[in-house]
Design an enzyme around this catalytic site. Sequence first.
Site, PDB file in Angstrom:
ATOM      1  N   SER A 143       0.813  -1.219   0.000  1.00 21.39           N
ATOM      2  CA  SER A 143       0.000   0.000   0.000  1.00 21.39           C
ATOM      3  C   SER A 143       0.845   1.268   0.000  1.00 21.39           C
ATOM      4  O   SER A 143       0.381   2.316  -0.449  1.00 21.39           O
ATOM      5  CB  SER A 143      -0.939   0.000   1.206  1.00 21.39           C
ATOM      6  OG  SER A 143      -1.898  -1.014   1.045  1.00 21.39           O
ATOM      7  N   HIS A 164      -1.375  -9.552  -0.786  1.00 27.77           N
ATOM      8  CA  HIS A 164      -1.907  -8.841  -1.942  1.00 27.77           C
ATOM      9  C   HIS A 164      -1.716  -9.669  -3.209  1.00 27.77           C
ATOM     10  O   HIS A 164      -0.952 -10.624  -3.210  1.00 27.77           O
ATOM     11  CB  HIS A 164      -1.173  -7.506  -2.116  1.00 27.77           C
ATOM     12  CG  HIS A 164      -1.279  -6.598  -0.937  1.00 27.77           C
ATOM     13  ND1 HIS A 164      -0.529  -5.457  -0.808  1.00 27.77           N
ATOM     14  CD2 HIS A 164      -2.041  -6.677   0.179  1.00 27.77           C
ATOM     15  CE1 HIS A 164      -0.828  -4.855   0.339  1.00 27.77           C
ATOM     16  NE2 HIS A 164      -1.746  -5.580   0.959  1.00 27.77           N
TER      17      HIS A 164
HETATM   18 MG    MG Z   1      -4.218   1.675   3.318  1.00 31.90          MG
HETATM   19 ZN    ZN Z   2      -2.682  -4.889   2.632  1.00 24.72          ZN
END
Ligand code: MG
Ligand code: ZN
EC number: 3.1.3.1
Length: 455
Positions: free
Chosen positions: A79, A400
């Site tokens: 992220s 992810h």
């Molecule tokens: Mg975030």
């Molecule tokens: Zn994450």
Amino acid sequence: MRWILLFLVMLLGVGEGARAQSPRPKNLILMIADGCGPASITMARDYARAVLGREELTLDAIQTGAVRTASASSRVTDSAAGATAYACGVKTYNGAIAVDTAGRPLATLLEAAKARGMATGLVATSRISHATPAAFAAHVPQRAMESEIAAQMLAQRVDVLLGGGWSYFLPTAEGGRRQDGRNLLREAEAMGYQVVRTAADFRRGVRRPVLGLFGPSHLPYEIDRDPEEVPSLAEMTRAALELLADDPDGFFLMVEGSRIDHAGHANDAAAHVREVLAYDEAVAVALDFARRDGQTLVVSVADHETGGLSLGRNVNGRGVYDWHPEVLARVQASYERLIPALRRSERPDSLLQAWLGLDSLRADEQALVAQATAEPDTWAEVVTELIGRRAVVGWTSNGHTAVDVNLYAFGPGAERLVGSFENDELGRLLAELMGFDLPALTETLRREEAVGESH
Ligand SMILES: [Mg+2]
Ligand SMILES: [Zn+2]
């Protein structure tokens, strides 16, 4: 006659094209659904149809394209790198907060807005110092440096900061996690911030600048949230817009549905779908504002997909051509509450049945429960499998994935966001649409940093 009509339509089309370049947006609302892949959107829409009696998500009406999410260091981004690509228009390494692959600071959309005299805001359901909001208002080589991120965020004088995570604003002596002894909440007040820590104070009214932190860490999942205690993402978004809208120079606001990602990591389908729906409600608030205002560009995107979610999966070795949102609707709480309770429970089978809203457990499910009772560390996996078989949903990762994510846009400039973009390309395009010169501002940042270091 038909040809003449066609010719006229083409002429009109060309005219449209020439006029399609809309004026520069005054305001930018960038919404980020952390960890929300295309399957998460389908999941939320199917759930809305089956359970809530709604045909579409708010997002569905404004979809314009897709975004490719790879970072500079991996096909699968984290992220921090994902948010930096949007905030700065540059791909960097996983873990980087608004710095390039050499660790040098990169100017952000928020800083460019600030430099133009615009009002700025960050709203999140995670700790406000977490990677996604951090990449808009701080520059650090590693996302884990949250004490430093919190201090930089305040030093940036972001006008509206709403979310969770007061622990990184308080020293250890006062129940926080800061090792440097600083109390940033007190410092914020000295800077003129209104500091609020309860939903009640928040609802009594806020003014600019405001620092609203509604818990020591991440805010509770939507499925667990007590509305008396914690405001919703939509509510925080509405308050932010009310505070930012009166700036004559316009505003930049980033709103993150942070915990869509966390529920994906946990493979917690019931928590996940409600996080996506809560995010969609926040998008509705932003769109309402933009429709009334007419000068606001709203963009919604995800930084990456989380969990490898699939709707439809193998059950007992055969692919099933369906999935069942109603199963998720019956679930009472997130794994954050359910799993520790199962570990402690004397009768986990009946507790599980009650929390998942099941009348009875089938033989294969009883076997799973027996397995987890013997090995309490496997409860999360077992519950995921149990819900997965019932709902016919699957997960392939606790991390992810690399899949493209959906892109949504509304307002002046939205016509430029049609197509398939790299994540950094989208960041640069947003800067261009706003008339921000991020490379020039980056140069200024680095000069200032060099001057700072020589003193
Ligand atoms: Mg975030
Ligand atoms: Zn994450």
